[in-house]
Write an enzyme that holds these catalytic residues in place. Structure first.
Site, mmCIF file in Angstrom:
data_model
loop_
_atom_site.group_PDB
_atom_site.id
_atom_site.type_symbol
_atom_site.label_atom_id
_atom_site.label_comp_id
_atom_site.label_asym_id
_atom_site.label_seq_id
_atom_site.Cartn_x
_atom_site.Cartn_y
_atom_site.Cartn_z
ATOM 1 N N SER A 137 0.851 -1.186 0.000
ATOM 2 C CA SER A 137 0.000 0.000 0.000
ATOM 3 C C SER A 137 0.883 1.232 0.000
ATOM 4 O O SER A 137 2.014 1.199 0.526
ATOM 5 C CB SER A 137 -0.893 0.018 1.238
ATOM 6 O OG SER A 137 -1.602 1.242 1.347
ATOM 7 N N TYR A 149 -2.592 0.470 10.640
ATOM 8 C CA TYR A 149 -2.711 -0.192 9.342
ATOM 9 C C TYR A 149 -1.478 0.075 8.489
ATOM 10 O O TYR A 149 -0.903 -0.842 7.891
ATOM 11 C CB TYR A 149 -3.962 0.298 8.607
ATOM 12 C CG TYR A 149 -3.997 -0.113 7.154
ATOM 13 C CD1 TYR A 149 -4.328 -1.410 6.787
ATOM 14 C CD2 TYR A 149 -3.677 0.799 6.144
ATOM 15 C CE1 TYR A 149 -4.335 -1.791 5.449
ATOM 16 C CE2 TYR A 149 -3.690 0.425 4.812
ATOM 17 C CZ TYR A 149 -4.023 -0.866 4.467
ATOM 18 O OH TYR A 149 -4.021 -1.246 3.154
#
Length: 225
Positions: A137, A149
């Site tokens: 990501s 995250y």
């Protein structure tokens, strides 16, 4: 066209399902692992039983992954590429308001699930001098305030680099795909101006189609919206 086989986790929807469609369109056979048996069954019906295999399982359980790898080899003979795609985000992203139980579930999937996937498929990939692809990501490339995250994706990027170094020793390759925001079921609200799952899927196919002499280790894809 190709007789190669791609094993995909998190394959029942979003990026995983679109990657399966794109791969089959290029002649790949695909083994699809996810927890949703109904969604997998529908996807296999769409793609064709000769080209696709549904495997219901949980990537946080190593035994499920070893069984999935065995089932894939039983049907297709070998595994040429693995797409460790399964992952999750958080309802409350920061530390102060965060839920430790939710953190644990996310780390089990985003970190240990990746490790279990690679461990279970390692020898199969080594046999074919295959290609490992990880869903990273942009959140794993930049610093976001208190993002747990993001930290899980920093792990994926670091591990991917380490696997690139290890796999080059036996002729394999590892690529980390780093999308920005994607309009998938990952989010509760639609994101119509962001990337679509098929955009990321095409990036995966691009990595897989590079000549053996080219080791593409990181690909970042951002929305223009």
């Amino acid at each position: 066209m190709t007789d190669k086989t791609l094993f995909i986790t998190g394959a029942s929807s979003g990026i995983g399902a679109e990657t399966a469609r794109a791969a089959v369109a290029k002649g790949w056979r695909v083994a699809l692992m996810a927890r949703s048996a109904d969604k997998l069954k529908t996807l296999v019906q769409e793609l064709g039983a000769d080209s696709a295999l549904a495997i219901t399982g949980d990537v946080t359980k190593y035994d499920d992954l070893t069984a999935a790898v065995s089932a894939t080899k039983d049907k297709f003979g070998q595994i040429d590429a693995v797409f460790a795609n399964a992952g999750m985000g958080l309802d409350t992203p920061g530390v102060a308001e965060g839920d430790p139980d939710e953190w644990q579930a996310m780390m089990d999937l985003n970190v240990m699930g990746v490790l279990w996937t690679v461990k279970a498929s390692y020898e199969a990939l080594k046999d074919t001098k295959g290609h490992l692809i990880l869903t990273g990501s942009v959140a794993g490339q930049i610093h976001l305030p208190g993002s747990v995250y993001g930290a899980s994706k920093w792990f994926v990027h670091g591990f991917g680099g380490n696997m690139s170094e290890e796999m080059r020793g036996w002729g394999g390759r590892c690529t980390v795909i780093a999308p920005g925001m994607v309009d998938t079921p990952f989010f509760e609200q639609p994101k119509p101006d962001k990337l679509k799952p098929e955009d990321v899927a095409q990036t995966v196919i691009f990595a897989l189609e590079q000549p053996k002499r080219a080791d593409v280790r990181n690909l970042t894809i951002m929305p223009t919206g």
